[in-house]
Scaffold this motif. Structure first.
Motif, PDB file in Angstrom:
ATOM      1  N   ARG A  68      10.041 -39.952  23.491  1.00 36.53           N
ATOM      2  CA  ARG A  68      11.303 -39.203  23.601  1.00 36.53           C
ATOM      3  C   ARG A  68      11.872 -39.363  25.006  1.00 36.53           C
ATOM      4  NH1 ARG A  68       7.154 -36.101  22.593  1.00 36.53           N
ATOM      5  NH2 ARG A  68       7.810 -35.713  20.469  1.00 36.53           N
ATOM      6  N   ALA A  69      13.157 -39.146  25.108  1.00 34.62           N
ATOM      7  CA  ALA A  69      13.838 -39.186  26.403  1.00 34.62           C
ATOM      8  C   ALA A  69      14.937 -38.129  26.389  1.00 34.62           C
ATOM      9  CB  ALA A  69      14.424 -40.566  26.662  1.00 34.62           C
ATOM     10  N   ILE A  70      15.067 -37.460  27.497  1.00 38.67           N
ATOM     11  CA  ILE A  70      16.056 -36.392  27.650  1.00 38.67           C
ATOM     12  C   ILE A  70      16.809 -36.654  28.950  1.00 38.67           C
ATOM     13  CG2 ILE A  70      16.399 -33.907  27.930  1.00 38.67           C
ATOM     14  CD1 ILE A  70      13.580 -33.615  26.569  1.00 38.67           C
ATOM     15  N   ALA A  71      18.120 -36.515  28.919  1.00 42.88           N
ATOM     16  CA  ALA A  71      18.920 -36.740  30.124  1.00 42.88           C
ATOM     17  C   ALA A  71      19.834 -35.560  30.390  1.00 42.88           C
ATOM     18  CB  ALA A  71      19.744 -38.016  29.963  1.00 42.88           C
ATOM     19  N   GLU A  72      19.959 -35.237  31.666  1.00 43.07           N
ATOM     20  CA  GLU A  72      20.897 -34.211  32.105  1.00 43.07           C
ATOM     21  C   GLU A  72      21.405 -34.596  33.480  1.00 43.07           C
ATOM     22  OE1 GLU A  72      20.364 -29.779  33.723  1.00 43.07           O
ATOM     23  OE2 GLU A  72      19.940 -29.951  31.583  1.00 43.07           O
ATOM     24  N   VAL A  77      14.260 -37.768  31.739  1.00 40.71           N
ATOM     25  CA  VAL A  77      12.838 -37.516  31.538  1.00 40.71           C
ATOM     26  C   VAL A  77      12.387 -38.316  30.324  1.00 40.71           C
ATOM     27  CG1 VAL A  77      11.076 -35.784  31.023  1.00 40.71           C
ATOM     28  CG2 VAL A  77      13.012 -35.196  32.496  1.00 40.71           C
ATOM     29  N   THR A  78      11.282 -39.049  30.485  1.00 42.05           N
ATOM     30  CA  THR A  78      10.689 -39.751  29.346  1.00 42.05           C
ATOM     31  C   THR A  78       9.290 -39.207  29.114  1.00 42.05           C
ATOM     32  OG1 THR A  78       9.893 -41.534  30.791  1.00 42.05           O
ATOM     33  CG2 THR A  78      12.002 -41.888  29.659  1.00 42.05           C
ATOM     34  N   HIS A  79       8.895 -39.184  27.848  1.00 43.47           N
ATOM     35  CA  HIS A  79       7.555 -38.749  27.432  1.00 43.47           C
ATOM     36  C   HIS A  79       6.990 -39.897  26.617  1.00 43.47           C
ATOM     37  CE1 HIS A  79       4.963 -35.913  24.793  1.00 43.47           C
ATOM     38  NE2 HIS A  79       4.297 -36.234  25.887  1.00 43.47           N
ATOM     39  N   ALA A  94       4.534 -38.325  31.445  1.00 40.59           N
ATOM     40  CA  ALA A  94       5.859 -37.734  31.591  1.00 40.59           C
ATOM     41  C   ALA A  94       6.452 -38.291  32.878  1.00 40.59           C
ATOM     42  CB  ALA A  94       5.773 -36.219  31.656  1.00 40.59           C
ATOM     43  N   ASP A  95       7.590 -38.936  32.770  1.00 41.65           N
ATOM     44  CA  ASP A  95       8.274 -39.524  33.927  1.00 41.65           C
ATOM     45  C   ASP A  95       9.596 -38.812  34.146  1.00 41.65           C
ATOM     46  OD1 ASP A  95       6.824 -42.191  34.710  1.00 41.65           O
ATOM     47  OD2 ASP A  95       6.923 -42.232  32.536  1.00 41.65           O
ATOM     48  N   LEU A  96       9.935 -38.631  35.399  1.00 38.26           N
ATOM     49  CA  LEU A  96      11.230 -38.085  35.779  1.00 38.26           C
ATOM     50  C   LEU A  96      11.904 -39.114  36.671  1.00 38.26           C
ATOM     51  CD1 LEU A  96      13.201 -35.653  35.925  1.00 38.26           C
ATOM     52  CD2 LEU A  96      11.915 -34.886  37.922  1.00 38.26           C
ATOM     53  N   TRP A  97      13.097 -39.528  36.272  1.00 37.20           N
ATOM     54  CA  TRP A  97      13.852 -40.563  36.972  1.00 37.20           C
ATOM     55  C   TRP A  97      15.156 -39.964  37.477  1.00 37.20           C
ATOM     56  CZ3 TRP A  97      11.230 -45.219  36.595  1.00 37.20           C
ATOM     57  CH2 TRP A  97      10.311 -45.341  35.547  1.00 37.20           C
ATOM     58  N   ARG A  98      15.550 -40.317  38.700  1.00 38.74           N
ATOM     59  CA  ARG A  98      16.863 -39.908  39.216  1.00 38.74           C
ATOM     60  C   ARG A  98      17.724 -41.154  39.359  1.00 38.74           C
ATOM     61  NH1 ARG A  98      19.534 -39.094  44.112  1.00 38.74           N
ATOM     62  NH2 ARG A  98      17.682 -39.636  45.343  1.00 38.74           N
ATOM     63  N   TRP A 108       9.185 -39.800  39.587  1.00 41.61           N
ATOM     64  CA  TRP A 108       7.987 -38.967  39.604  1.00 41.61           C
ATOM     65  C   TRP A 108       7.273 -39.181  38.281  1.00 41.61           C
ATOM     66  CZ3 TRP A 108      12.865 -37.485  40.825  1.00 41.61           C
ATOM     67  CH2 TRP A 108      13.120 -36.874  42.055  1.00 41.61           C
ATOM     68  N   ASP A 109       5.964 -38.993  38.247  1.00 41.73           N
ATOM     69  CA  ASP A 109       5.262 -39.034  36.957  1.00 41.73           C
ATOM     70  C   ASP A 109       4.040 -38.133  36.960  1.00 41.73           C
ATOM     71  OD1 ASP A 109       3.453 -40.563  38.447  1.00 41.73           O
ATOM     72  OD2 ASP A 109       3.723 -42.365  37.276  1.00 41.73           O
ATOM     73  N   VAL A 110       3.656 -37.751  35.757  1.00 44.66           N
ATOM     74  CA  VAL A 110       2.444 -36.979  35.517  1.00 44.66           C
ATOM     75  C   VAL A 110       1.730 -37.686  34.383  1.00 44.66           C
ATOM     76  CG1 VAL A 110       1.488 -34.734  34.875  1.00 44.66           C
ATOM     77  CG2 VAL A 110       3.616 -34.842  36.189  1.00 44.66           C
ATOM     78  N   VAL A 111       0.428 -37.989  34.575  1.00 46.02           N
ATOM     79  CA  VAL A 111      -0.328 -38.780  33.612  1.00 46.02           C
ATOM     80  C   VAL A 111      -1.578 -38.004  33.190  1.00 46.02           C
ATOM     81  CG1 VAL A 111      -1.509 -40.980  33.246  1.00 46.02           C
ATOM     82  CG2 VAL A 111       0.477 -40.882  34.762  1.00 46.02           C
ATOM     83  N   GLN A 112      -1.842 -37.997  31.882  1.00 46.16           N
ATOM     84  CA  GLN A 112      -3.014 -37.304  31.345  1.00 46.16           C
ATOM     85  C   GLN A 112      -3.622 -38.153  30.239  1.00 46.16           C
ATOM     86  OE1 GLN A 112      -2.020 -33.506  29.641  1.00 46.16           O
ATOM     87  NE2 GLN A 112      -4.140 -32.982  29.212  1.00 46.16           N
TER      88      GLN A 112
END
Length: 125
Positions: A68-72, A77-79, A94-98, A108-112
């Motif tokens: 999924r991807a969400i933009a604002e 944000v991608t998952h 989970a990645d956050l792109w500017r 930024w990213d968070v990996v699990q």
């Protein structure tokens, strides 16, 4: 750019860099400055290219499944489920792109890791 255009830019960039294995071509979508918040990856386009080559060198069959991807505004944000080799459970990412001026300028990213067993019947995706 609109949020929808930013989302399309990030999705194309991510696909081209990781699944297509063409980080040099994907890097044209990076700004003149690219700030990386992943402690394992350097800043800048050259740092990004080198990181992708290193990762794909370690895991040549790597595949990123964007769920999924969400933009604002200027953020996307991608998952994703990142598979380092075929058949593995992979990692939840989970990645956050500017985005600024039609270019990706910060990440930024968070990996699990996806565990074999879970305390519930829900998936991580």
């Amino acid at each position: 750019m609109s949020a929808a255009a930013n989302k399309a830019l990030v999705l194309a960039f991510y696909q081209q860099a990781f699944n297509d294995g063409r980080p040099e071509q994907a890097a044209v979508h990076l700004g003149t400055t690219y700030t990386q918040h992943n402690p394992g990856a350097p800043d800048g386009a050259e740092g990004f290219i080198g990181y992708v080559h290193w990762l794909r060198g370690q895991f040549p069959e790597l595949h990123l499944d964007i769920k999924r991807a969400i933009a604002e505004d200027d953020l996307v944000v991608t998952h994703s489920n990142l598979h380092l080799k075929p058949g593995d459970l992979g990692m939840a990412v989970a990645d956050l792109w500017r985005v600024a001026d039609d270019k990706i300028v910060e990440h930024w990213d968070v990996v699990q890791e996806v565990p074999e067993k879970s305390s519930n019947d829900n998936t991580m995706f």
